[in-house]
Design a protein around this motif. Structure first.
Motif, PDB file in Angstrom:
ATOM      1  N   ARG A  81       0.827  -1.210   0.000  1.00 42.90           N
ATOM      2  CA  ARG A  81       0.000   0.000   0.000  1.00 42.90           C
ATOM      3  C   ARG A  81       0.863   1.262   0.000  1.00 42.90           C
ATOM      4  N   TYR A  85       0.778   4.387  -2.840  1.00 40.04           N
ATOM      5  CA  TYR A  85       0.648   5.813  -2.558  1.00 40.04           C
ATOM      6  C   TYR A  85       1.906   6.580  -2.973  1.00 40.04           C
ATOM      7  N   ASP A 297      -5.304   3.446   5.543  1.00 38.05           N
ATOM      8  CA  ASP A 297      -5.112   4.740   6.198  1.00 38.05           C
ATOM      9  C   ASP A 297      -3.700   4.876   6.741  1.00 38.05           C
ATOM     10  N   ARG A 300      -1.306   5.515   3.696  1.00 38.87           N
ATOM     11  CA  ARG A 300      -1.543   6.846   3.126  1.00 38.87           C
ATOM     12  C   ARG A 300      -1.022   7.934   4.063  1.00 38.87           C
ATOM     13  N   GLU A 304       1.933  10.728   3.380  1.00 38.52           N
ATOM     14  CA  GLU A 304       1.564  12.143   3.467  1.00 38.52           C
ATOM     15  C   GLU A 304       2.432  12.879   4.487  1.00 38.52           C
TER      16      GLU A 304
END
Length: 332
Positions: A81, A85, A297, A300, A304
């Motif tokens: 994941r 991203y 989540d 990500r 971020e």
């Protein structure tokens, strides 16, 4: 012999600057010209030296992801994941596994520093504060995953494992379990300690409820099988009626031994709940109840935080776990 950009330019009848433009911003090169360059690259077997290019530019497009146990499917899925991203931001991911070794952890962090990666996502097993500070001084950001280290210096994203442990134990209690067992470890590992603390909090005010702990240094399916064998050696009245395993792999091993070898009725005689809710949980010999970590989540948020604007204060993000009930604890 290794081909050069100059040779590609000669073969494609363009300047080296045009080849460089094609490699870095292909949309700025005319399609026919781009086709000639691509054909020349293929014919010559040219491979550009990204490390040298990044050193000249003073930047990198590679993220270092250092996990402490890629044998756990949770980290494999998390890495997948993170890669997704990161790719959407033009970044690639270099995955490393400390495998619970402080020495390997230090070595990989030194490697990431030497490679001047864009940033580092690290799930630390040991004391990495000094190395993270050195990365920070070199302009390499670090985000801590699944833990908090130097919150004044580095952002972090983690799971509220105390709440997760509380939720797991409270669920076992809600279905009538009174003799709980926590299987996890090793003692001192933050995730194990927090999940156990939450479980103990759930039983603290319950009269007649007990919780025993089994410390395991290896959180594998084989370790779970071994604990299951120890449980089967006990008289039925002395066995736990609810087991909370600190990860799904331990729970899988327990289920295999209890159900297949011991013919224990799960959940009627012993209820079992795991942690992580990995993809195989629903396909266990008895579909496994688990505490789900929000991996999408998690990944990500980690990327971020790594990509946040320079100069901002570090952020500490704590995500909430979720109870997933399946047959291993379901009341029939």
């Amino acid at each position: 012999m290794t081909s050069t950009m100059q040779q590609v330019a000669v073969r494609a009848s363009v300047s080296p600057a045009t080849v460089s433009k094609f490699l870095n911003t292909p949309h700025r090169v005319a399609p026919q010209t781009g086709q000639r360059i691509a054909q020349a690259i293929e014919e010559l077997g040219y491979v550009r030296n990204d490390a040298a290019r990044q050193l000249r530019a003073g930047s990198s497009t590679t993220i270092g992801l250092l996990a402490f146990d890629v044998g756990n499917p949770f980290f494999v899925d998390l890495a997948r994941r993170v890669e997704g991203y990161a790719a959407s931001r033009g970044l690639s991911v270099l995955l490393a596994n400390s495998d619970g070794s402080n020495e390997r952890e230090r070595g990989y962090l030194e490697l990431f520093e030497q490679q001047r990666v864009h940033g580092v996502l690290v799930s630390p097993i040991g004391d990495v504060e000094r190395q993270l500070e050195r990365l920070h001084q070199r302009g390499i950001r670090a985000v801590i995953i699944d833990k908090q280290v130097r919150p004044d210096l580095n952002s972090s994203v983690s799971i509220d494992d105390v709440q997760g442990g509380y939720t797991a134990a409270a669920h076992l209690l809600s279905r009538g379990c009174r003799r709980l067992m926590f299987v996890g470890g090793p003692t001192g590992l933050r995730q194990a300690d927090d999940r156990l603390a939450g479980a103990r909090r759930a039983v603290a005010d319950r009269e007649g409820v007990t919780i025993e702990t089994v410390d395991v240094p290896d959180r594998s399916i084989d370790a779970g099988r071994a604990i299951g064998e120890r449980i089967l050696l006990r008289p039925p009245a002395d066995r736990p009626d609810g087991v909370f395993a600190m990860n799904d792999q331990l729970a899988f091993g327990l289920l295999q031994t209890l159900v297949v070898e011991g013919r224990v009725k799960v959940p009627d005689e012993i209820a079992v709940i795991g942690y992580d809710d990995i993809d195989f949980a629903s396909a266990a010999v008895v579909p496994l109840s688990s505490i789900r970590q929000p991996r999408a989540d998690f990944a990500r948020t980690a990327v971020e935080l790594l990509e946040a604007e320079p100069g901002g204060d570090p952020r500490q993000v704590v995500l909430e776990p979720e109870l997933v009930v399946r047959e291993s604890t379901r009341v029939r």
